[in-house]
Design an enzyme around this catalytic site. Sequence first.
Site, PDB file in Angstrom:
ATOM      1  N   HIS A   1       0.798  -1.207   0.386  1.00 45.14           N
ATOM      2  CA  HIS A   1      -0.038  -0.030  -0.430  1.00 45.14           C
ATOM      3  C   HIS A   1       0.832   1.365  -0.255  1.00 45.14           C
ATOM      4  O   HIS A   1       1.948   1.534   0.493  1.00 45.14           O
ATOM      5  CB  HIS A   1      -0.707  -0.444   0.851  1.00 45.14           C
ATOM      6  CG  HIS A   1      -2.088   0.624   1.275  1.00 45.14           C
ATOM      7  ND1 HIS A   1      -2.923   0.242   1.924  1.00 45.14           N
ATOM      8  CD2 HIS A   1      -2.066   1.644   0.836  1.00 45.14           C
ATOM      9  CE1 HIS A   1      -4.037   1.170   1.624  1.00 45.14           C
ATOM     10  NE2 HIS A   1      -3.532   2.706   0.782  1.00 45.14           N
TER      11      HIS A   1
ATOM     12  N   LEU B   1      -1.677   7.315   0.175  1.00 48.05           N
ATOM     13  CA  LEU B   1      -2.486   7.160   1.775  1.00 48.05           C
ATOM     14  C   LEU B   1      -2.917   6.141   2.407  1.00 48.05           C
ATOM     15  O   LEU B   1      -3.703   5.308   1.631  1.00 48.05           O
ATOM     16  CB  LEU B   1      -4.322   8.194   2.013  1.00 48.05           C
ATOM     17  CG  LEU B   1      -5.274   8.400   2.496  1.00 48.05           C
ATOM     18  CD1 LEU B   1      -4.605   8.938   3.319  1.00 48.05           C
ATOM     19  CD2 LEU B   1      -6.891   9.179   3.129  1.00 48.05           C
TER      20      LEU B   1
ATOM     21  N   ILE C   1      -2.719   2.110  -4.715  1.00 47.91           N
ATOM     22  CA  ILE C   1      -2.423   3.410  -4.255  1.00 47.91           C
ATOM     23  C   ILE C   1      -3.503   4.297  -4.121  1.00 47.91           C
ATOM     24  O   ILE C   1      -4.231   4.631  -5.014  1.00 47.91           O
ATOM     25  CB  ILE C   1      -1.351   3.726  -5.530  1.00 47.91           C
ATOM     26  CG1 ILE C   1      -1.037   5.445  -5.915  1.00 47.91           C
ATOM     27  CG2 ILE C   1      -2.346   3.358  -7.005  1.00 47.91           C
ATOM     28  CD1 ILE C   1       0.359   5.307  -6.948  1.00 47.91           C
ATOM     29  N   GLU C   2      -3.408   5.063  -3.412  1.00 40.86           N
ATOM     30  CA  GLU C   2      -4.946   5.837  -2.898  1.00 40.86           C
ATOM     31  C   GLU C   2      -4.816   7.204  -2.202  1.00 40.86           C
ATOM     32  O   GLU C   2      -3.611   7.790  -1.514  1.00 40.86           O
ATOM     33  CB  GLU C   2      -5.166   4.851  -1.510  1.00 40.86           C
ATOM     34  CG  GLU C   2      -6.357   5.287  -0.723  1.00 40.86           C
ATOM     35  CD  GLU C   2      -6.387   4.649   0.352  1.00 40.86           C
ATOM     36  OE1 GLU C   2      -7.965   5.283   0.756  1.00 40.86           O
ATOM     37  OE2 GLU C   2      -6.340   3.683   0.504  1.00 40.86           O
ATOM     38  N   VAL C   3      -6.091   7.940  -3.163  1.00 38.78           N
ATOM     39  CA  VAL C   3      -5.314   9.135  -3.071  1.00 38.78           C
ATOM     40  C   VAL C   3      -4.515  10.222  -3.541  1.00 38.78           C
ATOM     41  O   VAL C   3      -3.858  10.518  -2.481  1.00 38.78           O
ATOM     42  CB  VAL C   3      -6.224   9.986  -2.217  1.00 38.78           C
ATOM     43  CG1 VAL C   3      -7.288  11.610  -1.801  1.00 38.78           C
ATOM     44  CG2 VAL C   3      -7.251   8.812  -1.217  1.00 38.78           C
TER      45      VAL C   3
END
Length: 266
Positions: free
Chosen positions: A115, A118, A159-161
């Site tokens: 991850h 974010l 891959i977040e925000v």
Amino acid sequence: MSRTRPTIHDLRAMKGKRQLTMLRVMTLDEAEAAERAGIDIVSIPPELLLDPRYRDAAPSLFSMPGENFYEIGNGDDFVRWAFRMVKASADAVYCSASYATVKRMADEAVPVIGHVGLIPSRRTWTGGWKAVGKTAQSALDIMRAVRQLEAAGAFGAEIEVVPVEVAEAISKNTSLFMLSMGAGAGCDAQYLFAEDVLGSNRGHMPRHSKVYRNFAAEFDRLQGERVAAFREFVADVESRAFPEERHIVRMDSAELATFLREMDRL
């Protein structure tokens, strides 16, 4: 038409060719719906994967259980947990723990999804619930994290925000299979939560989510019907409208007479 569940090799071969679909599902019904709808990948609670009915409901879903690092323990604990998940038919496992922990599992040939961007369990380090990678320096930090996941042997990463330009550039420059949650269409899969898609989330609605149905309103309607049915039952019992003759069993009159006579003697 039946589908074949993709392997890690299959997903790697698809990288850069088309975008896959991914959902976070929490129940057997949601998993079955994802299967029937043609969703490619699901993130699921470990206990759902361990349900013996799961693969009957979702035979072709690439399924990825996950736990936060503080819910499992150290690297050895994670490896034991990962082996249990793989034995239960997991296709990969999610891990937001250290690169060393990712490496421990990858060294045992467990496909690991890391991850970046974010990371909810580590959001205090990046300023809370907000986008990450909006400056050149913070974008480079994400790229460095991706490189460390590569070195640890991870198969992919959520891959977040992250700004769309950053996520697209990173996805093009890594061997990792990149799962976009609020990071645009330049990655390898689009990831949403089923509760957002279905409109059953009554809390904060993330900007990157899209609502396709209004389950919350339907749940409210059903709850109203539930209360109404219970009230009608109460009223029927109080008025002796329930039970009716069709709800009970009668005794043969001769047997009843014998029972009552013998009962008086007891």
